[in-house]
Design a protein around this motif. Structure first.
Motif, PDB file in Angstrom:
ATOM      1  N   ASP A  76       0.825  -1.206   0.000  1.00 30.19           N
ATOM      2  CA  ASP A  76       0.000   0.000   0.000  1.00 30.19           C
ATOM      3  C   ASP A  76       0.864   1.262   0.000  1.00 30.19           C
ATOM      4  O   ASP A  76       0.532   2.253  -0.658  1.00 30.19           O
ATOM      5  CB  ASP A  76      -0.939   0.000   1.203  1.00 30.19           C
ATOM      6  CG  ASP A  76      -1.927  -1.154   1.147  1.00 30.19           C
ATOM      7  OD1 ASP A  76      -2.308  -1.558   0.028  1.00 30.19           O
ATOM      8  OD2 ASP A  76      -2.313  -1.661   2.212  1.00 30.19           O
ATOM      9  N   PHE A  87       1.169   4.152  -2.991  1.00 28.11           N
ATOM     10  CA  PHE A  87       1.079   5.593  -2.752  1.00 28.11           C
ATOM     11  C   PHE A  87       2.233   6.335  -3.437  1.00 28.11           C
ATOM     12  O   PHE A  87       2.019   7.341  -4.122  1.00 28.11           O
ATOM     13  CB  PHE A  87       1.097   5.863  -1.242  1.00 28.11           C
ATOM     14  CG  PHE A  87       1.201   7.318  -0.893  1.00 28.11           C
ATOM     15  CD1 PHE A  87       0.105   8.158  -1.029  1.00 28.11           C
ATOM     16  CD2 PHE A  87       2.398   7.857  -0.440  1.00 28.11           C
ATOM     17  CE1 PHE A  87       0.198   9.511  -0.719  1.00 28.11           C
ATOM     18  CE2 PHE A  87       2.500   9.201  -0.128  1.00 28.11           C
ATOM     19  CZ  PHE A  87       1.391  10.026  -0.274  1.00 28.11           C
ATOM     20  N   THR A 114      -6.856   7.541  -2.094  1.00 24.59           N
ATOM     21  CA  THR A 114      -5.939   6.771  -1.251  1.00 24.59           C
ATOM     22  C   THR A 114      -5.560   7.562   0.007  1.00 24.59           C
ATOM     23  O   THR A 114      -5.490   7.005   1.101  1.00 24.59           O
ATOM     24  CB  THR A 114      -4.671   6.401  -2.047  1.00 24.59           C
ATOM     25  OG1 THR A 114      -5.042   5.636  -3.200  1.00 24.59           O
ATOM     26  CG2 THR A 114      -3.706   5.583  -1.196  1.00 24.59           C
ATOM     27  N   LEU A 115      -5.311   8.855  -0.160  1.00 20.33           N
ATOM     28  CA  LEU A 115      -4.973   9.702   0.987  1.00 20.33           C
ATOM     29  C   LEU A 115      -6.127   9.788   1.990  1.00 20.33           C
ATOM     30  O   LEU A 115      -5.912   9.765   3.204  1.00 20.33           O
ATOM     31  CB  LEU A 115      -4.598  11.111   0.510  1.00 20.33           C
ATOM     32  CG  LEU A 115      -3.200  11.280  -0.092  1.00 20.33           C
ATOM     33  CD1 LEU A 115      -3.062  12.656  -0.739  1.00 20.33           C
ATOM     34  CD2 LEU A 115      -2.127  11.093   0.973  1.00 20.33           C
ATOM     35  N   LEU A 116      -7.349   9.864   1.464  1.00 17.63           N
ATOM     36  CA  LEU A 116      -8.517  10.015   2.332  1.00 17.63           C
ATOM     37  C   LEU A 116      -9.080   8.677   2.801  1.00 17.63           C
ATOM     38  O   LEU A 116      -9.865   8.631   3.750  1.00 17.63           O
ATOM     39  CB  LEU A 116      -9.619  10.802   1.596  1.00 17.63           C
ATOM     40  CG  LEU A 116      -9.259  12.236   1.169  1.00 17.63           C
ATOM     41  CD1 LEU A 116     -10.416  12.864   0.401  1.00 17.63           C
ATOM     42  CD2 LEU A 116      -8.911  13.076   2.387  1.00 17.63           C
ATOM     43  N   GLY A 117      -8.694   7.581   2.098  1.00 18.99           N
ATOM     44  CA  GLY A 117      -9.200   6.260   2.476  1.00 18.99           C
ATOM     45  C   GLY A 117     -10.686   6.107   2.247  1.00 18.99           C
ATOM     46  O   GLY A 117     -11.400   5.535   3.072  1.00 18.99           O
ATOM     47  N   LYS A 142      -7.529   1.944   0.214  1.00 15.66           N
ATOM     48  CA  LYS A 142      -6.838   1.803   1.491  1.00 15.66           C
ATOM     49  C   LYS A 142      -5.977   3.020   1.787  1.00 15.66           C
ATOM     50  O   LYS A 142      -5.129   3.407   0.982  1.00 15.66           O
ATOM     51  CB  LYS A 142      -5.963   0.539   1.499  1.00 15.66           C
ATOM     52  CG  LYS A 142      -6.772  -0.747   1.487  1.00 15.66           C
ATOM     53  CD  LYS A 142      -5.867  -1.959   1.611  1.00 15.66           C
ATOM     54  CE  LYS A 142      -6.682  -3.238   1.654  1.00 15.66           C
ATOM     55  NZ  LYS A 142      -5.817  -4.428   1.750  1.00 15.66           N
ATOM     56  N   ARG A 143      -6.220   3.613   2.939  1.00 12.17           N
ATOM     57  CA  ARG A 143      -5.432   4.783   3.324  1.00 12.17           C
ATOM     58  C   ARG A 143      -4.042   4.360   3.754  1.00 12.17           C
ATOM     59  O   ARG A 143      -3.871   3.414   4.533  1.00 12.17           O
ATOM     60  CB  ARG A 143      -6.133   5.512   4.471  1.00 12.17           C
ATOM     61  CG  ARG A 143      -5.481   6.828   4.841  1.00 12.17           C
ATOM     62  CD  ARG A 143      -6.317   7.549   5.879  1.00 12.17           C
ATOM     63  NE  ARG A 143      -5.737   8.848   6.215  1.00 12.17           N
ATOM     64  CZ  ARG A 143      -6.281   9.690   7.073  1.00 12.17           C
ATOM     65  NH1 ARG A 143      -7.420   9.378   7.662  1.00 12.17           N
ATOM     66  NH2 ARG A 143      -5.707  10.843   7.321  1.00 12.17           N
ATOM     67  N   THR A 144      -3.024   5.035   3.224  1.00  7.15           N
ATOM     68  CA  THR A 144      -1.652   4.682   3.543  1.00  7.15           C
ATOM     69  C   THR A 144      -1.208   5.404   4.806  1.00  7.15           C
ATOM     70  O   THR A 144      -1.327   6.622   4.876  1.00  7.15           O
ATOM     71  CB  THR A 144      -0.718   5.080   2.375  1.00  7.15           C
ATOM     72  OG1 THR A 144      -1.175   4.439   1.194  1.00  7.15           O
ATOM     73  CG2 THR A 144       0.704   4.643   2.656  1.00  7.15           C
TER      74      THR A 144
END
Length: 298
Positions: free
Chosen positions: A222, A226, A288-291, A296-298
């Motif tokens: 993950d 990112f 991705t940043l916000l999930g 999936k949020r990293t």
């Protein structure tokens, strides 16, 4: 012993079941294979072409039915039960492949009709009609899986995985449309920017599909995704600025520019889809940043 007995019980369920071909899903698979094969043969008998859009069409009409045939054989022998146990979510993979094949066959039907069909081109019209039928039967499978059977995707058939498929698909459209860049170093750099993210996308998709492989990686996938998205956004932002400037400066749109054989229009397609992929990668990074939306949020 409990685990071993469970594995033995699962493997014992993998038996030959030809009756699966008589279901609605089996019938759709047979229609997809036959229609793609007929379309491939009709286009091949029409005569080969060096045009990249023709090559992409032939690849699609070969790749999609081969994948459908593999999926059909695996389900006919119930091997999907074993695959579910050891390495992957089979339902997610099968639905995701149907969605990807729909994307490919529908886009090919449109591009083939644009370049090879006309009111006086009867053979081209016949091939185009079969091409649209191919897209239709794959669309019907997606509608059946997602809306009638209410199948939930875990990755490929869900937004995170299919978003990656969209990014790879748009990259392919850019590649088959590239022309008129060889004598301009700035445009060659743009082509390199298009190339760098492309081979990584299928690796990310495959690793997420194969759950066991993902767990064996010596790094956090993950986090790698990112970093990959950040690099991709930077590369496409660069190309989105440089490609239009160096391609269209001193190169205005011709007064007569039919979409079927106008080089300028094909060069514009590259610029247009560069912005499309920049938006896709940017939204992928934001999600991705916000999930959100299953990312999936990293």
């Amino acid at each position: 012993m409990g685990v071993i007995d469970s594995i033995k019980d699962t493997i014992s369920k993998a038996v030959f079941t030809p009756s699966s071909l008589l279901t609605g899903r089996g019938g759709l698979h047979m229609a997809q294979i036959i229609l793609c094969l007929v379309t491939f043969l009709l286009a091949a008998f029409r005569g080969a072409s060096s045009h990249t859009y023709w090559n992409y069409a032939m690849f699609t009409w070969a790749f999609c039915p081969i994948m459908t045939l593999i999926i059909t054989i695996i389900e006919m022998f119930k091997l999907d039960i074993v695959l579910n146990l050891f390495c992957m979510d089979w339902s997610d993979f099968a639905t995701g492949m149907a969605m990807s094949s729909t994307l490919m066959t529908v886009s090919v039907a449109i591009t083939y009709a644009n370049f090879y069909a006309c009111l006086k081109c009867l053979y081209g019209l016949i091939v185009s009609a079969f091409a649209f039928l191919c897209g239709l039967v794959y669309t019907l499978e997606v509608v059946k899986d997602k809306f009638m059977d209410k199948k939930k995707g875990s990755y490929l058939a869900a937004m995170p995985g299919f978003w990656k498929v969209l990014e790879a698909f748009v990259s392919c459209i850019i590649f088959i449309s590239l022309t008129g860049y060889r004598d301009k170093p700035a445009l060659i750099v743009c082509v390199i920017a298009y190339i760098i993210p492309f081979p990584i996308l299928p690796l990310i998709i495959a690793t997420n599909i194969l759950k066991k492989l993902k767990k064996c990686l010596p790094f956090n996938l993950d986090r790698f995704v990112f970093i990959f998205l950040v690099v991709s956004v930077v590369l496409y932002a660069f190309a989105a600025i440089v490609w239009p400037i160096f391609m269209f400066r001193g190169n205005p749109r011709p007064s007569e520019c039919p979409p079927s054989f106008c080089i300028w229009a094909i060069q514009f397609i590259v610029a247009f889809f560069t912005y499309v992929n920049l938006i896709l990668f940017s939204l992928d990074l934001i999600f991705t940043l916000l999930g959100i939306c299953g990312f999936k949020r990293t």
